[in-house]
Design an enzyme around this catalytic site. Structure first.
Site, PDB file in Angstrom:
ATOM      1  N   ASP A 130       0.876  -1.171   0.000  1.00  0.00           N
ATOM      2  CA  ASP A 130       0.000   0.000   0.000  1.00  0.00           C
ATOM      3  C   ASP A 130       0.915   1.224   0.000  1.00  0.00           C
ATOM      4  OD1 ASP A 130      -1.559   2.189   0.672  1.00  0.00           O
ATOM      5  OD2 ASP A 130      -2.588   1.167   2.321  1.00  0.00           O
ATOM      6  N   ILE A 131       0.859   2.007  -1.048  1.00  0.00           N
ATOM      7  CA  ILE A 131       1.819   3.101  -1.232  1.00  0.00           C
ATOM      8  C   ILE A 131       1.722   4.145  -0.101  1.00  0.00           C
ATOM      9  CG2 ILE A 131       0.454   4.695  -2.682  1.00  0.00           C
ATOM     10  CD1 ILE A 131       2.987   4.774  -4.547  1.00  0.00           C
ATOM     11  N   ASN A 172      -6.252  12.697 -11.032  1.00  0.00           N
ATOM     12  CA  ASN A 172      -6.954  13.109 -12.249  1.00  0.00           C
ATOM     13  C   ASN A 172      -6.715  14.603 -12.443  1.00  0.00           C
ATOM     14  OD1 ASN A 172      -9.061  14.618 -10.822  1.00  0.00           O
ATOM     15  ND2 ASN A 172      -9.703  12.588 -10.121  1.00  0.00           N
ATOM     16  N   GLY A 203      -9.555   4.900  -6.031  1.00  0.00           N
ATOM     17  CA  GLY A 203      -8.296   4.174  -6.165  1.00  0.00           C
ATOM     18  C   GLY A 203      -7.195   4.723  -5.283  1.00  0.00           C
ATOM     19  N   VAL A 204      -6.007   4.778  -5.844  1.00  0.00           N
ATOM     20  CA  VAL A 204      -4.845   5.191  -5.063  1.00  0.00           C
ATOM     21  C   VAL A 204      -4.957   6.669  -4.648  1.00  0.00           C
ATOM     22  CG1 VAL A 204      -3.343   5.784  -7.046  1.00  0.00           C
ATOM     23  CG2 VAL A 204      -2.330   4.949  -4.927  1.00  0.00           C
ATOM     24  N   ASP A 205      -5.587   7.465  -5.483  1.00  0.00           N
ATOM     25  CA  ASP A 205      -5.799   8.892  -5.201  1.00  0.00           C
ATOM     26  C   ASP A 205      -6.602   9.065  -3.905  1.00  0.00           C
ATOM     27  OD1 ASP A 205      -5.890  11.619  -5.562  1.00  0.00           O
ATOM     28  OD2 ASP A 205      -7.172  11.586  -7.335  1.00  0.00           O
ATOM     29  N   SER A 256      -2.475   4.734 -14.285  1.00  0.00           N
ATOM     30  CA  SER A 256      -3.447   4.518 -15.378  1.00  0.00           C
ATOM     31  C   SER A 256      -3.989   3.098 -15.508  1.00  0.00           C
ATOM     32  CB  SER A 256      -2.875   4.927 -16.751  1.00  0.00           C
ATOM     33  OG  SER A 256      -2.857   6.334 -16.893  1.00  0.00           O
ATOM     34  N   THR A 257      -3.490   2.153 -14.696  1.00  0.00           N
ATOM     35  CA  THR A 257      -3.917   0.756 -14.920  1.00  0.00           C
ATOM     36  C   THR A 257      -5.172   0.373 -14.148  1.00  0.00           C
ATOM     37  OG1 THR A 257      -2.561  -0.171 -13.144  1.00  0.00           O
ATOM     38  CG2 THR A 257      -1.517   0.074 -15.321  1.00  0.00           C
ATOM     39  N   GLY A 258      -5.716   1.306 -13.373  1.00  0.00           N
ATOM     40  CA  GLY A 258      -6.947   1.032 -12.641  1.00  0.00           C
ATOM     41  C   GLY A 258      -8.136   1.574 -13.407  1.00  0.00           C
TER      42      GLY A 258
HETATM   43  P1  ADP Z   1      -5.848   5.365 -12.569  1.00  0.00           P
HETATM   44  O1  ADP Z   1      -7.076   6.239 -12.555  1.00  0.00           O
HETATM   45  O2  ADP Z   1      -4.575   6.123 -12.927  1.00  0.00           O
HETATM   46  O3  ADP Z   1      -6.031   4.122 -13.361  1.00  0.00           O
HETATM   47  P2  ADP Z   1      -6.230   3.896 -10.031  1.00  0.00           P
HETATM   48  O4  ADP Z   1      -6.029   4.423  -8.648  1.00  0.00           O
HETATM   49  O5  ADP Z   1      -7.613   3.520 -10.427  1.00  0.00           O
HETATM   50  O6  ADP Z   1      -5.596   5.012 -11.012  1.00  0.00           O
HETATM   51  O7  ADP Z   1      -5.296   2.643 -10.252  1.00  0.00           O
HETATM   52  C1  ADP Z   1      -3.905   2.716 -10.434  1.00  0.00           C
HETATM   53  C2  ADP Z   1      -3.257   1.549  -9.704  1.00  0.00           C
HETATM   54  O8  ADP Z   1      -3.131   1.866  -8.311  1.00  0.00           O
HETATM   55  C3  ADP Z   1      -4.019   0.224  -9.769  1.00  0.00           C
HETATM   56  O9  ADP Z   1      -3.068  -0.823  -9.967  1.00  0.00           O
HETATM   57  C4  ADP Z   1      -4.618   0.109  -8.370  1.00  0.00           C
HETATM   58  O10 ADP Z   1      -4.817  -1.236  -7.998  1.00  0.00           O
HETATM   59  C5  ADP Z   1      -3.509   0.729  -7.564  1.00  0.00           C
HETATM   60  N1  ADP Z   1      -3.804   1.135  -6.184  1.00  0.00           N
HETATM   61  C6  ADP Z   1      -5.006   1.425  -5.598  1.00  0.00           C
HETATM   62  N2  ADP Z   1      -4.819   1.751  -4.306  1.00  0.00           N
HETATM   63  C7  ADP Z   1      -3.478   1.659  -4.047  1.00  0.00           C
HETATM   64  C8  ADP Z   1      -2.643   1.843  -2.904  1.00  0.00           C
HETATM   65  N3  ADP Z   1      -3.162   2.195  -1.719  1.00  0.00           N
HETATM   66  N4  ADP Z   1      -1.290   1.642  -3.040  1.00  0.00           N
HETATM   67  C9  ADP Z   1      -0.764   1.307  -4.222  1.00  0.00           C
HETATM   68  N5  ADP Z   1      -1.488   1.111  -5.333  1.00  0.00           N
HETATM   69  C10 ADP Z   1      -2.824   1.279  -5.252  1.00  0.00           C
END
Ligand code: ADP
Length: 166
Positions: free
Chosen positions: A9-10, A23, A31-33, A116-118
């Site tokens: 988890d970043i 975004n 997601g990660v944001d 971008s992969t989510g």
């Molecule tokens: P995007 O809109 O750029 O695709 P997302 O957040 O939907 O961004 O996904 C980008 C990546 O981040 C995906 O592989 C997702 O599984 C991953 N991700 C989501 N939460 C976390 C986290 N807490 N730590 C690391 N990676 C994460």
């Protein structure tokens, strides 16, 4: 110079800067944001509001507030539209511009999510290749940044990065 690929988890990473796959509004999202904003606390959104958004492929830096990392670099990945809208170039720009910004701030270590992969649906294998190629190339060009960790949130992502690195 060091590149690592880890599952995690970043928001828990103690590096000089974690990178947010944001975004264009920079006002948070899923997601990660969303995870980064929740962990950093409301001060992060307040600082982001003053940045007036960010173009795709570009990067902007803020403090990390309650995160273990002192800085967050917010970059906006491309939304996948079939590959005909410069998505590959724009994704490479995210990695390149994030590293250049870290270099300017004299940061040494960074952690990247799989931008971008989510929700943005960039094909994982292609994205992993672009991430590793661009970061490897950039690390040869910069002086301060020396350690990059690719933080994979799931096993599928981890495998894709290792496939490239094999
Ligand atoms: P995007 O809109 O750029 O695709 P997302 O957040 O939907 O961004 O996904 C980008 C990546 O981040 C995906 O592989 C997702 O599984 C991953 N991700 C989501 N939460 C976390 C986290 N807490 N730590 C690391 N990676 C994460």
């Amino acid at each position: 110079m060091q590149i690592k690929i880890e599952i995690g988890d970043i928001t828990t990473y103690e590096v000089d800067a974690i990178v947010n796959a944001a975004n264009r509004t920079l006002l948070g999202g899923g997601g990660v944001d969303g995870a980064i904003h929740r962990a950093a606390g409301p001060e992060l959104l307040k600082e982001c509001k003053a940045l007036n958004g960010c173009d795709t492929g570009e990067a902007k830096i803020t403090q990390g507030y309650r995160l273990p990392s002192p800085y967050v670099i917010h970059t906006v990945g491309p939304i996948w539209k079939g590959g005909y809208q410069s998505e590959a170039v724009l994704l490479a720009n995210c990695y390149r511009n994030s590293i250049l910004l870290a270099e300017q701030k004299e940061l040494r270590s960074m952690a990247f999510p799989a931008i971008s992969t989510g929700a943005f649906q960039f094909p994982l294998d292609k994205a992993a290749g672009i991430a590793i190629d661009t970061v490897s190339e950039m690390l040869k060009q910069v002086k301060k940044v020396e350690k990059i960790i690719f933080v994979c949130f799931d096993d599928k992502t981890y495998q894709a990065y290792h496939q490239i690195n094999a």
